[in-house]
Design an enzyme around this catalytic site. Structure first.
Site, mmCIF file in Angstrom:
data_model
loop_
_atom_site.group_PDB
_atom_site.id
_atom_site.type_symbol
_atom_site.label_atom_id
_atom_site.label_comp_id
_atom_site.label_asym_id
_atom_site.label_seq_id
_atom_site.Cartn_x
_atom_site.Cartn_y
_atom_site.Cartn_z
ATOM 1 N N ARG A 13 0.713 -1.348 0.127
ATOM 2 C CA ARG A 13 -0.012 -0.107 0.083
ATOM 3 C C ARG A 13 1.201 1.092 0.208
ATOM 4 O O ARG A 13 2.061 1.044 0.304
ATOM 5 C CB ARG A 13 -0.929 -0.073 1.148
ATOM 6 C CG ARG A 13 -1.864 -1.207 1.041
ATOM 7 C CD ARG A 13 -2.492 -1.355 2.747
ATOM 8 N NE ARG A 13 -3.307 -0.407 3.150
ATOM 9 C CZ ARG A 13 -3.124 0.048 4.602
ATOM 10 N NH1 ARG A 13 -2.957 -0.584 5.318
ATOM 11 N NH2 ARG A 13 -3.866 1.304 4.809
ATOM 12 N N SER A 15 0.658 3.901 1.873
ATOM 13 C CA SER A 15 0.630 4.645 3.280
ATOM 14 C C SER A 15 1.979 4.623 3.703
ATOM 15 O O SER A 15 2.953 3.826 3.249
ATOM 16 C CB SER A 15 -0.117 3.891 4.310
ATOM 17 O OG SER A 15 0.408 2.608 4.556
ATOM 18 N N LYS A 85 -1.739 -8.918 10.516
ATOM 19 C CA LYS A 85 -3.102 -8.974 10.607
ATOM 20 C C LYS A 85 -3.908 -8.391 9.588
ATOM 21 O O LYS A 85 -5.246 -8.437 9.976
ATOM 22 C CB LYS A 85 -3.073 -8.142 11.948
ATOM 23 C CG LYS A 85 -3.050 -6.647 11.838
ATOM 24 C CD LYS A 85 -2.802 -5.901 13.228
ATOM 25 C CE LYS A 85 -2.962 -4.606 13.091
ATOM 26 N NZ LYS A 85 -4.030 -3.874 12.597
ATOM 27 N N ASP A 86 -3.518 -7.827 8.568
ATOM 28 C CA ASP A 86 -4.364 -7.457 7.658
ATOM 29 C C ASP A 86 -4.643 -8.274 6.476
ATOM 30 O O ASP A 86 -5.418 -8.180 5.444
ATOM 31 C CB ASP A 86 -3.976 -6.068 6.986
ATOM 32 C CG ASP A 86 -4.011 -4.927 8.052
ATOM 33 O OD1 ASP A 86 -4.668 -4.979 8.824
ATOM 34 O OD2 ASP A 86 -3.230 -4.102 7.768
ATOM 35 N N THR A 137 -11.039 4.010 18.605
ATOM 36 C CA THR A 137 -10.350 2.945 18.014
ATOM 37 C C THR A 137 -11.332 2.357 16.721
ATOM 38 O O THR A 137 -12.533 2.672 16.967
ATOM 39 C CB THR A 137 -10.324 1.824 19.205
ATOM 40 O OG1 THR A 137 -9.580 0.637 18.338
ATOM 41 C CG2 THR A 137 -11.564 1.484 19.754
ATOM 42 N N SER A 139 -11.384 -0.669 15.940
ATOM 43 C CA SER A 139 -11.252 -2.131 16.346
ATOM 44 C C SER A 139 -12.526 -2.573 17.062
ATOM 45 O O SER A 139 -12.564 -2.235 18.168
ATOM 46 C CB SER A 139 -9.740 -2.790 16.667
ATOM 47 O OG SER A 139 -10.149 -4.077 17.192
ATOM 48 N N ARG A 141 -12.724 -5.782 18.065
ATOM 49 C CA ARG A 141 -11.864 -6.517 19.115
ATOM 50 C C ARG A 141 -11.684 -5.866 20.214
ATOM 51 O O ARG A 141 -11.783 -6.134 21.552
ATOM 52 C CB ARG A 141 -10.480 -7.194 18.352
ATOM 53 C CG ARG A 141 -9.789 -7.801 19.454
ATOM 54 C CD ARG A 141 -8.458 -8.360 18.670
ATOM 55 N NE ARG A 141 -7.504 -7.222 18.162
ATOM 56 C CZ ARG A 141 -6.894 -6.478 18.895
ATOM 57 N NH1 ARG A 141 -6.654 -6.649 20.099
ATOM 58 N NH2 ARG A 141 -6.500 -5.538 18.293
ATOM 59 N N ARG A 142 -10.964 -4.688 20.153
ATOM 60 C CA ARG A 142 -10.578 -3.718 21.249
ATOM 61 C C ARG A 142 -11.833 -3.237 22.206
ATOM 62 O O ARG A 142 -11.910 -3.465 23.241
ATOM 63 C CB ARG A 142 -10.010 -2.841 20.811
ATOM 64 C CG ARG A 142 -8.428 -2.866 20.044
ATOM 65 C CD ARG A 142 -7.770 -1.708 19.642
ATOM 66 N NE ARG A 142 -6.376 -2.135 18.894
ATOM 67 C CZ ARG A 142 -6.122 -1.575 18.001
ATOM 68 N NH1 ARG A 142 -6.700 -0.818 17.214
ATOM 69 N NH2 ARG A 142 -5.090 -1.922 17.205
ATOM 70 N N ARG A 159 -10.855 7.076 12.374
ATOM 71 C CA ARG A 159 -10.011 6.689 11.038
ATOM 72 C C ARG A 159 -9.034 7.691 10.570
ATOM 73 O O ARG A 159 -8.886 8.677 11.347
ATOM 74 C CB ARG A 159 -11.063 6.524 9.893
ATOM 75 C CG ARG A 159 -12.126 5.506 10.092
ATOM 76 C CD ARG A 159 -11.723 4.102 9.925
ATOM 77 N NE ARG A 159 -11.207 3.763 8.816
ATOM 78 C CZ ARG A 159 -11.357 3.475 7.740
ATOM 79 N NH1 ARG A 159 -12.988 3.541 7.577
ATOM 80 N NH2 ARG A 159 -10.863 3.299 6.518
ATOM 81 N N GLY A 160 -8.246 7.374 9.465
ATOM 82 C CA GLY A 160 -7.221 8.034 9.083
ATOM 83 C C GLY A 160 -5.812 7.556 9.614
ATOM 84 O O GLY A 160 -5.711 6.591 10.340
ATOM 85 N N ASN A 161 -4.765 8.295 9.243
ATOM 86 C CA ASN A 161 -3.341 7.909 9.138
ATOM 87 C C ASN A 161 -3.197 8.366 10.579
ATOM 88 O O ASN A 161 -3.939 9.165 11.306
ATOM 89 C CB ASN A 161 -2.475 8.234 8.202
ATOM 90 C CG ASN A 161 -2.370 9.848 8.067
ATOM 91 O OD1 ASN A 161 -2.589 10.624 9.105
ATOM 92 N ND2 ASN A 161 -1.911 10.095 6.934
ATOM 93 N N THR A 164 -3.343 12.077 11.463
ATOM 94 C CA THR A 164 -4.645 12.528 11.231
ATOM 95 C C THR A 164 -5.298 11.984 12.783
ATOM 96 O O THR A 164 -5.960 12.915 13.419
ATOM 97 C CB THR A 164 -5.612 11.933 10.318
ATOM 98 O OG1 THR A 164 -4.969 12.304 9.019
ATOM 99 C CG2 THR A 164 -6.991 12.194 10.312
ATOM 100 N N ARG A 165 -5.085 10.890 13.330
ATOM 101 C CA ARG A 165 -5.577 10.454 14.506
ATOM 102 C C ARG A 165 -5.290 11.169 15.538
ATOM 103 O O ARG A 165 -5.825 11.586 16.639
ATOM 104 C CB ARG A 165 -5.483 8.875 14.699
ATOM 105 C CG ARG A 165 -5.945 8.169 13.710
ATOM 106 C CD ARG A 165 -6.017 6.498 14.040
ATOM 107 N NE ARG A 165 -6.156 5.711 12.796
ATOM 108 C CZ ARG A 165 -6.462 4.532 12.872
ATOM 109 N NH1 ARG A 165 -6.630 3.789 13.999
ATOM 110 N NH2 ARG A 165 -6.741 3.839 11.831
ATOM 111 N N CYS A 254 -10.666 -9.397 11.505
ATOM 112 C CA CYS A 254 -10.283 -8.489 12.625
ATOM 113 C C CYS A 254 -11.504 -7.828 12.995
ATOM 114 O O CYS A 254 -11.482 -7.194 14.013
ATOM 115 C CB CYS A 254 -9.256 -7.497 11.957
ATOM 116 S SG CYS A 254 -7.424 -8.198 12.012
#
Length: 355
Positions: A13, A15, A85-86, A137, A139, A141-142, A159-161, A164-165, A254
């Site tokens: 990707r 990113s 994990k992706d 988050t 996720s 799961r979290r 969301r975001g990189n 951004t977060r 996930c």
């Protein structure tokens, strides 16, 4: 480089984190094969382009990998570098997982808003946060696991990189008190100093494959497989293969609250099988509201990838028989009712490579 040897192209990707991870693999290959020529290619995926909708409702892990796999199968690139994990637990026909590199920082971390205090005191852990504090988050799961232990906290999608977060987190007028993020991404991006504390099992079991890098290849590419053999960290590989086998049987991705923890004991003295030993694997499935939680542990001697995968599959069956199937079925129904695309729960997305 001989005239017959073609340059090997690594792709991922576009990113920042994905490029850093690709360069980690590139450096390892250059070190192991100094006479080979390597190149890189980066592209945006569907998952990168959709930064607004909650990941729980988006569809499949293929959001992060499909465009890359098309290029791989068409021979445009040779190695795909992923956050493991992706990566879907079942790959498209013609693709194979060629290498799993040594796991680094498999845990999640708490990152608190800059300058935030409670009654004038700094926050060090989740236990220090007041009722009503908002945790960002992407996720489930979290969220599911943390709701069990911290029912007074509020969880909000983010969301975001990472830049951004962090901007959303540190905004004085923003809603977030803290974020929960994958520590590996934070460290690789140079944000390790933002970690307030790690959040580990049994409070929070990490995602399958978290912290490890995976390299995807064409299944019939013997040269790529030979290169990948030099990258693979066998203890990490066997642990992650067991985790992925568990997830594959559960048909949970996930975005399903499946958490794991694995340990591979050192081989006994005199054992010539590198990486062999006792594999301990813990798996968890948690209802979305955190009210029900199934947690089981299994341990066995393994001396091959196949034995590691069988151990993971056995753990999945134990989880299913212990009430996990009912939780997974409810999650599928919830996503369908909320308009999600549920082609296969095993291809669901709930986390990004950076978070």
């Amino acid at each position: 480089m001989s005239a017959e040897q073609r340059p090997i192209v690594l792709a991922s990707r576009a990113s920042q984190l994905a490029q850093i991870q690709t360069n980690i693999v590139l450096d390892a290959l250059k070190s192991a094969f100094p006479d080979r020529a390597f190149g890189t290619s980066f592209m945006s995926t569907q998952g990168d382009k959709n930064q607004s909708q909650a990941l729980y409702l988006l569809g499949g892990k293929s959001l992060w990998t499909k465009e890359l796999e098309v290029a791989l199968l068409e021979g445009e690139v040779d190695l795909l570098v992923h956050s493991l994990k992706d990566v879907p637990t079942t790959l498209p026909e013609g693709c194979a997982l060629g290498a799993i590199l040594e796991r680094e920082h498999g845990e999640d971390s708490l990152v608190v808003k800059k300058g935030y205090t409670v009654d004038g005191k700094a926050v060090h852990t989740l236990d220090d946060l007041p009722v009503g504090a908002v945790i960002g988050t992407s996720s489930v799961r979290r969220v599911a696991q943390l709701k069990r232990r911290y029912p007074g906290l509020v969880f909000k999608d983010v969301r975001g990189n990472l830049n951004t977060r962090f901007a959303k987190l540190d905004d004085p007028n923003g809603p977030y008190t803290a974020l929960i993020l994958a520590k590996a991404g934070l460290v690789r991006l140079g944000f390790g100093d933002r970690v307030t504390s790690d959040v580990v099992a049994p409070t929070l079991f990490h995602a399958v494959g978290q912290g490890a890098l995976g390299v995807e290849i064409r299944a019939n590419d013997d040269e790529a497989r030979r290169l990948c053999d030099a990258l693979t960290h066998r203890p990490t590989s066997w642990r992650c293969l067991a985790e992925r086998a568990c997830l594959r049987v559960l048909e949970g991705g996930c975005s399903v609250p499946v958490g794991v923890h694995s340990e591979l004991a050192a081989p006994p003295p005199g054992d010539v099988v590198r990486g062999a030993g006792a594999l301990r694997l813990v798996g968890t499935i948690t209802a979305l509201d955190g009210q029900r939680h199934v947690e089981r542990e299994i341990e066995g001697e393994v001396s091959s990838p196949e034995q590691a995968e069988e151990l993971g599959a056995r753990l999945a069956r134990v989880l299913i028989e212990s009430g996990g199937r009912e939780i997974l079925d409810e999650i599928t129904k919830d996503r369908e009712q909320r308009g999600g695309v549920v082609q296969n729960i095993g291809a669901a997305v709930g986390e990004t490579a950076s978070g």
